[in-house]
Design a protein around this motif. Sequence first.
Motif, PDB file in Angstrom:
ATOM      1  N   LEU A  75       0.691  -1.118   0.052  1.00 13.81           N
ATOM      2  CA  LEU A  75       0.113   0.048  -0.177  1.00 13.81           C
ATOM      3  C   LEU A  75       0.942   1.140  -0.113  1.00 13.81           C
ATOM      4  CD1 LEU A  75      -2.754   1.100   0.149  1.00 13.81           C
ATOM      5  CD2 LEU A  75      -2.712   1.106   2.493  1.00 13.81           C
ATOM      6  N   ARG A  76       2.016   1.274   0.846  1.00 13.83           N
ATOM      7  CA  ARG A  76       2.791   2.369   0.871  1.00 13.83           C
ATOM      8  C   ARG A  76       3.588   2.513  -0.219  1.00 13.83           C
ATOM      9  NH1 ARG A  76       5.051   3.562   6.994  1.00 13.83           N
ATOM     10  NH2 ARG A  76       3.040   3.422   8.220  1.00 13.83           N
ATOM     11  N   VAL A  77       4.030   1.559  -0.778  1.00 17.85           N
ATOM     12  CA  VAL A  77       4.731   1.599  -2.216  1.00 17.85           C
ATOM     13  C   VAL A  77       4.099   2.093  -3.300  1.00 17.85           C
ATOM     14  CG1 VAL A  77       6.080   0.242  -3.628  1.00 17.85           C
ATOM     15  CG2 VAL A  77       6.413  -0.036  -1.213  1.00 17.85           C
ATOM     16  N   GLY A  78       2.701   1.751  -3.293  1.00 15.85           N
ATOM     17  CA  GLY A  78       1.892   1.849  -4.261  1.00 15.85           C
ATOM     18  C   GLY A  78       1.323   3.269  -4.203  1.00 15.85           C
ATOM     19  N   LEU A  79       1.365   3.972  -3.252  1.00 18.34           N
ATOM     20  CA  LEU A  79       0.884   5.352  -2.757  1.00 18.34           C
ATOM     21  C   LEU A  79       2.185   6.376  -3.579  1.00 18.34           C
ATOM     22  CD1 LEU A  79      -0.539   7.923  -1.559  1.00 18.34           C
ATOM     23  CD2 LEU A  79       0.600   7.194   0.706  1.00 18.34           C
ATOM     24  N   VAL A  80       3.182   5.765  -3.274  1.00 15.29           N
ATOM     25  CA  VAL A  80       4.464   6.552  -3.551  1.00 15.29           C
ATOM     26  C   VAL A  80       4.559   6.394  -5.091  1.00 15.29           C
ATOM     27  CG1 VAL A  80       6.949   6.861  -3.626  1.00 15.29           C
ATOM     28  CG2 VAL A  80       5.841   6.515  -1.325  1.00 15.29           C
ATOM     29  N   TYR A  81       4.295   5.234  -5.759  1.00 17.38           N
ATOM     30  CA  TYR A  81       4.549   4.813  -6.968  1.00 17.38           C
ATOM     31  C   TYR A  81       3.482   5.946  -7.768  1.00 17.38           C
ATOM     32  CZ  TYR A  81       5.045   2.269 -11.319  1.00 17.38           C
ATOM     33  OH  TYR A  81       5.406   1.886 -12.571  1.00 17.38           O
ATOM     34  N   LEU A  82       2.313   5.893  -7.389  1.00 17.08           N
ATOM     35  CA  LEU A  82       1.202   6.595  -8.233  1.00 17.08           C
ATOM     36  C   LEU A  82       1.466   8.091  -8.022  1.00 17.08           C
ATOM     37  CD1 LEU A  82      -1.219   6.090  -9.752  1.00 17.08           C
ATOM     38  CD2 LEU A  82      -2.635   6.270  -7.411  1.00 17.08           C
ATOM     39  N   ALA A  83       2.024   8.526  -6.808  1.00 15.40           N
ATOM     40  CA  ALA A  83       2.355   9.921  -6.799  1.00 15.40           C
ATOM     41  C   ALA A  83       3.162  10.439  -7.731  1.00 15.40           C
ATOM     42  CB  ALA A  83       2.762  10.164  -5.523  1.00 15.40           C
ATOM     43  N   TYR A 180       9.954   9.906   0.855  1.00 17.02           N
ATOM     44  CA  TYR A 180      10.919   9.816   1.788  1.00 17.02           C
ATOM     45  C   TYR A 180      10.118   9.951   2.847  1.00 17.02           C
ATOM     46  CZ  TYR A 180      13.592  12.232   5.503  1.00 17.02           C
ATOM     47  OH  TYR A 180      14.139  12.313   6.765  1.00 17.02           O
ATOM     48  N   VAL A 181       8.963  10.867   3.060  1.00 21.33           N
ATOM     49  CA  VAL A 181       8.346  10.674   4.424  1.00 21.33           C
ATOM     50  C   VAL A 181       7.758   9.063   4.750  1.00 21.33           C
ATOM     51  CG1 VAL A 181       6.262  11.650   5.715  1.00 21.33           C
ATOM     52  CG2 VAL A 181       7.832  13.241   4.352  1.00 21.33           C
ATOM     53  N   VAL A 182       7.155   8.630   3.541  1.00 24.01           N
ATOM     54  CA  VAL A 182       6.351   7.425   3.905  1.00 24.01           C
ATOM     55  C   VAL A 182       7.558   6.327   4.102  1.00 24.01           C
ATOM     56  CG1 VAL A 182       5.101   5.685   2.447  1.00 24.01           C
ATOM     57  CG2 VAL A 182       4.675   8.007   2.312  1.00 24.01           C
ATOM     58  N   PHE A 183       8.389   6.202   3.349  1.00 26.15           N
ATOM     59  CA  PHE A 183       9.448   5.066   3.702  1.00 26.15           C
ATOM     60  C   PHE A 183      10.435   5.456   4.972  1.00 26.15           C
ATOM     61  CE2 PHE A 183       9.664   4.650  -1.217  1.00 26.15           C
ATOM     62  CZ  PHE A 183       8.504   3.725  -0.999  1.00 26.15           C
ATOM     63  N   ASN A 184      10.229   6.663   5.336  1.00 27.12           N
ATOM     64  CA  ASN A 184      11.283   6.996   6.521  1.00 27.12           C
ATOM     65  C   ASN A 184      10.476   6.663   7.838  1.00 27.12           C
ATOM     66  OD1 ASN A 184      13.808   7.955   7.670  1.00 27.12           O
ATOM     67  ND2 ASN A 184      12.445   9.923   8.658  1.00 27.12           N
ATOM     68  N   CYS A 185       9.129   6.534   7.941  1.00 27.70           N
ATOM     69  CA  CYS A 185       8.284   6.175   9.044  1.00 27.70           C
ATOM     70  C   CYS A 185       7.825   4.859   8.832  1.00 27.70           C
ATOM     71  CB  CYS A 185       7.428   7.284   9.558  1.00 27.70           C
ATOM     72  SG  CYS A 185       5.929   7.412   8.144  1.00 27.70           S
ATOM     73  N   LEU A 191      -0.476   8.063   9.378  1.00 30.10           N
ATOM     74  CA  LEU A 191      -1.384   9.259   9.590  1.00 30.10           C
ATOM     75  C   LEU A 191      -1.341  10.165  10.567  1.00 30.10           C
ATOM     76  CD1 LEU A 191      -4.609   7.470   8.327  1.00 30.10           C
ATOM     77  CD2 LEU A 191      -3.196   8.809   6.962  1.00 30.10           C
ATOM     78  N   LYS A 192      -0.348   9.903  11.537  1.00 35.95           N
ATOM     79  CA  LYS A 192      -0.013  10.620  12.721  1.00 35.95           C
ATOM     80  C   LYS A 192       1.050  11.170  12.537  1.00 35.95           C
ATOM     81  CE  LYS A 192      -2.164   7.538  16.013  1.00 35.95           C
ATOM     82  NZ  LYS A 192      -2.073   6.739  17.232  1.00 35.95           N
ATOM     83  N   ASP A 193       1.859  11.081  11.292  1.00 38.14           N
ATOM     84  CA  ASP A 193       3.113  11.930  11.021  1.00 38.14           C
ATOM     85  C   ASP A 193       2.700  13.461  10.381  1.00 38.14           C
ATOM     86  OD1 ASP A 193       5.521  12.906  10.326  1.00 38.14           O
ATOM     87  OD2 ASP A 193       6.382  10.865  10.218  1.00 38.14           O
ATOM     88  N   PRO A 194       3.035  14.463  11.144  1.00 33.66           N
ATOM     89  CA  PRO A 194       2.772  15.835  10.353  1.00 33.66           C
ATOM     90  C   PRO A 194       3.382  15.856   9.162  1.00 33.66           C
ATOM     91  CG  PRO A 194       4.253  16.023  12.418  1.00 33.66           C
ATOM     92  CD  PRO A 194       3.662  14.559  12.282  1.00 33.66           C
ATOM     93  N   ARG A 195       4.712  15.368   9.083  1.00 31.75           N
ATOM     94  CA  ARG A 195       5.551  15.317   7.808  1.00 31.75           C
ATOM     95  C   ARG A 195       4.706  14.896   6.689  1.00 31.75           C
ATOM     96  NH1 ARG A 195      10.757  12.443   9.045  1.00 31.75           N
ATOM     97  NH2 ARG A 195       9.128  10.984   9.650  1.00 31.75           N
ATOM     98  N   PHE A 196       4.077  13.858   6.818  1.00 30.14           N
ATOM     99  CA  PHE A 196       3.149  13.259   5.806  1.00 30.14           C
ATOM    100  C   PHE A 196       2.094  14.057   5.186  1.00 30.14           C
ATOM    101  CE2 PHE A 196      -0.707  10.833   4.761  1.00 30.14           C
ATOM    102  CZ  PHE A 196      -0.195  10.074   3.516  1.00 30.14           C
ATOM    103  N   TRP A 197       1.456  14.751   6.205  1.00 25.86           N
ATOM    104  CA  TRP A 197       0.367  15.610   5.888  1.00 25.86           C
ATOM    105  C   TRP A 197       0.762  17.013   5.067  1.00 25.86           C
ATOM    106  CZ3 TRP A 197      -4.070  13.600   5.032  1.00 25.86           C
ATOM    107  CH2 TRP A 197      -4.577  12.560   6.021  1.00 25.86           C
ATOM    108  N   ALA A 198       1.943  17.481   5.646  1.00 27.97           N
ATOM    109  CA  ALA A 198       2.893  18.636   5.052  1.00 27.97           C
ATOM    110  C   ALA A 198       3.031  18.167   3.579  1.00 27.97           C
ATOM    111  CB  ALA A 198       4.051  19.026   5.691  1.00 27.97           C
TER     112      ALA A 198
END
Length: 221
Positions: A75-83, A180-185, A191-198
Amino acid sequence: LAIFIYYAVLMPQKQWITLDIGVWESPFIYRPDKRQEAWRFVSYMFVHAGVQHIIGNLVMQLVLGIPLELVHKGLRVGLVYLAGVIGGSLASSIFDPQLALVGASGGGYALMGGYFMNVLVNFRQMVPLFGVFRLAFILIIVGTDVGFALYRRFLVEGAVLRVSFVAHIAGGLAGMTIGYVVFNCYDQKLLKDPRFWASILAYFACVVFAVIFNIFLSPAS
């Protein structure tokens, strides 16, 4: 791969080597004159410029995608890929607005951008030789693929169809931010990481600008 085989085998042409008219008429390819068909901003990733192009994309996705999925799940890899895919096509529509777009390089470079940033940030925690090897490996892949993209874009004489390479750059930038944010955390609730929402808000702002540009300002209109 199945779509590539369809155009290369079931619709005989020069597709094993380079683009030809059969691919140009594909409903998947991103074309500036058909950008009102919004699915093309995503579906272009299913069509490739030739055998070298698809092999390069497959190798990149297998080498980076499998290890990333083992750690971060699909799911996370797919999110980054699609972005990277969406960011690549939208950036191309702005900075190279008269050219078509094919290939999954935007998604592949998003994975690579996130991977690259993580290597840099965590370099001191790695065995030095291993860290250098990983960075060198990424740079070799990027240099080879970007070089081939630039060659197709600017140096192939008599090419009837030219495709944009901007998606490579935009995909890499998407990976260096969202990736970077997705893979780093990976060990935290994303969803609780403010860097993700930024990063999501910044990405969304860029998408909105690109949509407005394509509707009102694009020279391809």
